[in-house]
Structure formats: C-alpha cells, structure tokens
Design a protein around this motif. Structure first.
Motif, short mmCIF file in Angstrom:
data_model
loop_
_atom_site.label_atom_id
_atom_site.label_comp_id
_atom_site.label_asym_id
_atom_site.label_seq_id
_atom_site.Cartn_x
_atom_site.Cartn_y
_atom_site.Cartn_z
N ASP A 102 0.68 -1.26 0.04
CA ASP A 102 -0.03 0.12 -0.12
C ASP A 102 0.88 1.20 0.04
OD1 ASP A 102 0.89 -0.50 2.66
OD2 ASP A 102 -1.04 -0.16 3.42
N LEU B 46 0.72 4.04 -2.66
CA LEU B 46 0.50 5.62 -2.30
C LEU B 46 1.88 6.32 -3.02
CD1 LEU B 46 -0.32 7.63 -0.72
CD2 LEU B 46 0.91 7.06 1.18
N LEU C 230 -7.11 11.98 1.45
CA LEU C 230 -7.82 10.96 2.02
C LEU C 230 -8.94 10.73 1.69
CD1 LEU C 230 -7.80 9.23 4.86
CD2 LEU C 230 -8.44 11.20 5.98
N GLY D 209 -8.20 7.48 -0.02
CA GLY D 209 -8.18 6.60 1.23
C GLY D 209 -8.82 5.23 1.49
N LEU E 162 -6.33 2.84 -0.23
CA LEU E 162 -4.92 2.88 0.36
C LEU E 162 -4.84 2.57 1.80
CD1 LEU E 162 -3.39 5.86 -1.72
CD2 LEU E 162 -2.89 3.41 -2.02
N LEU F 261 -2.82 5.16 5.69
CA LEU F 261 -2.30 6.39 4.92
C LEU F 261 -1.28 7.10 5.76
CD1 LEU F 261 -2.70 7.85 2.13
CD2 LEU F 261 -4.39 9.36 3.21
#
Length: 240
Positions: free
Chosen positions: A86, A90, A143, A147, A150, A156
């Motif tokens: 993740d 990101l 987010l 979000g 992720l 996050l």
C-alpha cells in the motif's frame, strides 16, 4: 581530501544534496570534476543521479553491482526499500499527482503562480525550479479521494511518514509537497507511459472525444486527470 571525495562523502552521508550546494554547483559546470566524481562512484558500484527537472541530486547502485549487493531475492523484489504494497501504491499516486503536472509546467515554462495564464513566448523563459513548479497536495483531499483504496486513515498516515522518511515527500501540516528524491529516483520515462497510456488511457480518450470541436486534439493535462483512474492504478500496484 579533494572536492570530488568531499562531494561523494557528503552525498553518501546525507543521501541527497540540493543543486544549489556549492560543490554540486561546481561539479555540474566543471567537466573534469564531474568526471572524477563519476569515476570514483563507479569504482564503488555507484552512479550519480540527477535530473534537470529536480532540485536535488543523489546516488544509486550501478546495474552491474545490484546482483552482488542485493542478491537474486533483492533483484526480484518489487522494491529494495521494503515498502509495503500500500505504500508503493501511495508512492505511485503521489508521483502522478505531483510530478506529472510539474513536468507539464516545466516543459511549458509555467510556474505554479502562473498556471492557467497564456504566454506567447514560453520557450524564452528559463526552466522553472521544481520548488516553484511543483503542485502542493491537500492531505484531506488525498484521504477523501484515495483513502479507501490505500488502507484508510491509519495506513495512509503510516505510509506518508514512511515516504517522508525516505525523502520522497515533504509534510507541512495539511500539505504534501515533492520531496528531494521523488523526481530523482523514480524514472519518469518508465512510469509516465504506464500511467498515461495505461491506467489513464480510457480517461484520455473520453476527454478528447468530449472536447469542443473548436479545440481539437487538446491533450489532457496531468492536473485534469480523474481521481477514479488513479484509484485504479493504485489498486493495480497493490495487487501486483
């Protein structure tokens, strides 16, 4: 100790240096000094890393040294920083949201403050520095848009701290900005086609088809890219 040795020692200690650093500035204009730096780095299995679009320089392993240093398992890994999936997803999302618009502005000689304004002679302007051409992202918007794909807020936040520690991003309260290594260690020529011709290809086709007839073949700028398409790219990275 000469300037080449001092520059290499400082690069290895700090991991990156700004292009405005006195020794870096000299190495970039002094061909003899730069050749010495490259030669000594190569003798240690390293290579100089920089980009005219970035404000910092760094070093990385030579391809010939990667197998001996990381071994077969390291070469076959999807990254050598031990980033979780993740966090990798990101990183790709942040790279696309920051570097793609920045490159668009730099190649068209447009700074962040001038975005949206037309210029009859853009080529006459100097290449904008990354610090003035790079967009700043909102944590809240990130987010909200990404979000769910992720790991939501907890993951996050943890991965943002991890990427900041590795020098890929900078955090300023609710803002996320380009870090020293984001446009130095990630290869634009490899990533950009995967994103623009891969995850965003359908979006680009739809946008161009819907464009007014008075503006034919207008390319979609990176700032206009759909969050939904970037979500698909993030999901693809996590699945791989």
């Amino acid at each position: 100790m000469d300037d080449a040795a001092l520059l290499i020692a400082e690069l290895l200690t700090r991991r990156w240096l700004p292009r405005s650093h006195p020794r870096v500035k000299r190495a970039l204009v002094d061909a003899e000094l730069f050749a010495q730096v490259e030669q000594r780095l190569a003798q240690s299995g390293l290579r100089w890393m920089d980009s005219i679009y970035a404000d910092h320089v760094s070093v990385a392993l030579l391809s010939a040294a990667q197998n001996g240093v990381m071994g077969e398992s390291g070469l076959n890994a999807n990254n050598n920083l031990e980033l979780p999936r993740d966090a990798q997803a990101l990183l790709i999302v942040l790279w696309a949201l920051i570097v793609l618009p920045k490159r668009e502005r730099q190649t068209s000689r447009v700074q962040e403050a001038d975005a949206g304004q037309n210029d009859f002679f853009p080529g006459a302007k100097p290449l904008p520095q990354a610090s003035v051409a790079s967009p700043v992202l909102s944590y809240k918007a990130l987010l909200e848009d990404y979000g769910p794909q992720l790991g939501k807020k907890l993951r996050l936040d943890a991965n943002l701290k991890l990427l900041e520690r590795h020098g890929f991003i900078l955090r300023r309260q609710d803002e996320i900005a380009e870090g020293p290594l984001l446009d130095v260690l990630l290869d634009y020529d490899v990533l950009a086609p995967r994103i623009l011709d891969g995850a965003l290809a359908d979006v680009l086709l739809r946008e161009r088809a819907a464009a007014p007839e008075s503006e034919p073949n207008q390319p979609l700028t990176p700032e206009q890219q759909s969050p939904a398409a970037m979500n698909n790219e993030a999901s693809t990275v996590q699945e791989n």
